[in-house]
Design a protein around this motif. Sequence first.
Motif, PDB file in Angstrom:
ATOM      1  N   ASP A 261       8.305  -4.800   8.218  1.00 47.05           N
ATOM      2  CA  ASP A 261       7.212  -4.090   7.546  1.00 47.05           C
ATOM      3  C   ASP A 261       7.352  -4.223   6.034  1.00 47.05           C
TER       4      ASP A 261
ATOM      5  N   SER B  49       5.414  -1.383  -1.083  1.00 46.00           N
ATOM      6  CA  SER B  49       4.525  -0.333  -1.588  1.00 46.00           C
ATOM      7  C   SER B  49       5.298   0.959  -1.857  1.00 46.00           C
ATOM      8  N   GLU B  50       6.191   1.328  -0.935  1.00 39.85           N
ATOM      9  CA  GLU B  50       6.965   2.549  -1.110  1.00 39.85           C
ATOM     10  C   GLU B  50       7.907   2.450  -2.308  1.00 39.85           C
TER      11      GLU B  50
ATOM     12  N   GLU C 183       5.408  -5.301   3.738  1.00 40.08           N
ATOM     13  CA  GLU C 183       4.281  -4.864   2.907  1.00 40.08           C
ATOM     14  C   GLU C 183       4.419  -3.389   2.543  1.00 40.08           C
ATOM     15  N   ASN C 184       4.665  -2.539   3.538  1.00 38.87           N
ATOM     16  CA  ASN C 184       4.823  -1.107   3.261  1.00 38.87           C
ATOM     17  C   ASN C 184       6.120  -0.807   2.526  1.00 38.87           C
TER      18      ASN C 184
END
Length: 269
Positions: free
Chosen positions: A57, A63-64, A59-60
């Motif tokens: 994951d 972002s986080e 991408e997330n």
Amino acid sequence: MYTTLTLPTVIKTTRQFKSAYLKREVELEIFSPENLFGNERVNLLLLNDGQDLAQMDMENMLSELYEKWKIEPTVVIGIKAGNDRVLEYGVAGKPDFKKRGSKAQAYTDFVIKELLPYVQSEVDVTINGRRAFAGFSLGGLTAFDITWNNDNYFDAVGVFSGSFWWRKKDLGAGYTDDDRILHQMIRDTKTNPAVKFWLMTGTNDELADRNHNFIIDSIDDTIDVVKELMKKGYKRPHDIFYYEMVGGKHEVATWAKAMPAFLTWAFAK
């Protein structure tokens, strides 16, 4: 410091292009930071075994890290392995005792002569910051080899459960620890590449213990890499960071847990 209005947005795209060196089509997953002012420093991370990034994951995860102001804008390129992974990965010009890694020089040429120019021309943002290369297992060995021998292109390397056992003799053919190929490469290099090193293993990476010292081989081999680097004058923790994850296994889930720590180490604000 970012505000909620200026946080980078992660845009994922998939690209394919034909490599002359590998004689195959290479698929890339590219995670680019958008919503930038244009004057930021933008870093680059190449990752072997890019087919694993969906399970992580990525991408997330990025972002986080942006939301927590942990890292600078970073372009992440996941290089998906092909059918000849065990031939393309390895130490360039030095296949192991089973002749695995026989195409590692071609893979190095692909990364340096094709992929890096492609990224600079095709990615919309200008990469003007730190450059790192990382990988998992055999992909980590490969990232180390390419970074070590091309420090004019890379500033740092990350190795997750690296295959530092890579050897020129089988265990039953008179093997000694001097037969480990990457350790010998470090010893034989006359100068010190201007690179920083992030190395991790898990305490449950494997069960093998060839010297019967009650320490699994993956930890022994990685610690011996650290020792070889320190013999050459690299220092901990300034140049070398070693992370031993309690309970960590030789699997994507473990490497996903470790990835934010690596990203923060490599690309901290």
